[in-house]
Design a protein around this motif. Sequence first.
Motif, PDB file in Angstrom:
ATOM      1  N   ILE A  65       0.853  -1.116   0.163  1.00  0.00           N
ATOM      2  CA  ILE A  65       0.164  -0.005  -0.038  1.00  0.00           C
ATOM      3  C   ILE A  65       0.790   1.365  -0.080  1.00  0.00           C
ATOM      4  O   ILE A  65       0.743   2.026  -0.784  1.00  0.00           O
ATOM      5  N   ILE A  66       1.957   1.240   0.902  1.00  0.00           N
ATOM      6  CA  ILE A  66       3.005   2.203   0.887  1.00  0.00           C
ATOM      7  C   ILE A  66       3.618   2.513  -0.456  1.00  0.00           C
ATOM      8  O   ILE A  66       3.731   3.576  -0.940  1.00  0.00           O
ATOM      9  N   GLY A  67       3.954   1.254  -0.972  1.00  0.00           N
ATOM     10  CA  GLY A  67       4.716   1.476  -2.540  1.00  0.00           C
ATOM     11  C   GLY A  67       3.497   2.300  -3.276  1.00  0.00           C
ATOM     12  O   GLY A  67       3.964   2.957  -4.337  1.00  0.00           O
ATOM     13  N   HIS A  68       2.433   1.768  -3.479  1.00  0.00           N
ATOM     14  CA  HIS A  68       1.165   2.479  -4.491  1.00  0.00           C
ATOM     15  C   HIS A  68       1.195   3.915  -4.005  1.00  0.00           C
ATOM     16  O   HIS A  68       1.083   4.634  -5.209  1.00  0.00           O
ATOM     17  N   CYS A  69       1.311   4.249  -2.964  1.00  0.00           N
ATOM     18  CA  CYS A  69       1.142   5.738  -2.475  1.00  0.00           C
ATOM     19  C   CYS A  69       2.386   6.579  -3.000  1.00  0.00           C
ATOM     20  O   CYS A  69       2.182   7.600  -3.525  1.00  0.00           O
ATOM     21  N   TRP A  70       3.538   5.937  -2.830  1.00  0.00           N
ATOM     22  CA  TRP A  70       4.583   6.507  -3.294  1.00  0.00           C
ATOM     23  C   TRP A  70       4.642   6.621  -4.857  1.00  0.00           C
ATOM     24  O   TRP A  70       4.999   7.702  -5.364  1.00  0.00           O
ATOM     25  N   PHE A  71       4.059   5.817  -5.480  1.00  0.00           N
ATOM     26  CA  PHE A  71       4.009   5.899  -6.921  1.00  0.00           C
ATOM     27  C   PHE A  71       3.117   6.930  -7.322  1.00  0.00           C
ATOM     28  O   PHE A  71       3.187   7.471  -8.333  1.00  0.00           O
ATOM     29  N   ASP A  72       1.895   6.988  -6.583  1.00  0.00           N
ATOM     30  CA  ASP A  72       0.861   8.054  -6.560  1.00  0.00           C
ATOM     31  C   ASP A  72       1.821   9.577  -6.529  1.00  0.00           C
ATOM     32  O   ASP A  72       1.393  10.397  -7.169  1.00  0.00           O
ATOM     33  N   ILE A  73       2.516   9.577  -5.651  1.00  0.00           N
ATOM     34  CA  ILE A  73       3.278  10.946  -5.150  1.00  0.00           C
ATOM     35  C   ILE A  73       4.185  11.202  -6.164  1.00  0.00           C
ATOM     36  O   ILE A  73       4.207  12.458  -6.615  1.00  0.00           O
ATOM     37  N   ILE A  74       5.132  10.266  -6.881  1.00  0.00           N
ATOM     38  CA  ILE A  74       6.015  10.577  -7.939  1.00  0.00           C
ATOM     39  C   ILE A  74       5.626  10.664  -9.469  1.00  0.00           C
ATOM     40  O   ILE A  74       6.112  11.029 -10.258  1.00  0.00           O
TER      41      ILE A  74
END
Length: 195
Positions: free
Chosen positions: A102-111
């Motif tokens: 989930i954190i990975g998906h959030c990180w890709f959302d951010i960048i």
Amino acid sequence: KYYLKTSNLENEEKANSLKYIFYPCIDANNRGYLIEIIKLMKANGENAQISYSPLLNSWVIASKNVCLCARKRSDLDTYYPKTRYDKETRSEVATRYSFANIIGHCWFDIIENFSEGHINAIKNYIKDKTLIGEYVGNQYHQHLIRYMKHTILFFGIVDNENPIDNSLPIIKAFAKLKEFKLDVVPYEYIGTYEK
């Protein structure tokens, strides 16, 4: 005022806190150094850590207990299953990779809206460092505080190459995080003090 009797373990923890947090400040102040005080808000989410491995050409994304590597968002799909069926509770429960995923998906959302140059600058900077933050804003994983924005609130940068003094000073870390257009926890500059 009411005072609670504390156990020996609690007293030992307090002594360690004093030893590692306050005594160096008191010692520095006694030697004539200025003491700068910054108050950070404690974000109420899940621990999130982001780094980059040039060797693997991958983002290194971690929750409190689990780390995974992903070059791109679709790599996160290799860490399935994200849930498993629990016979006792008769419901789906998260697996150990759930929060890192989930954190990975959030990180890709951010960048995802950053330019390639901007992303490369982040990769280059954190190839020997780790960004530390709290994952917040997921309506299915809220804690006591509700966040309206789904993001990672960063509050520190750790230098992976320096085992002795590995945490960057807050002001320096926040300046770099803001330069990279990353969200940071709210903070307040209290002031500078001298003896």
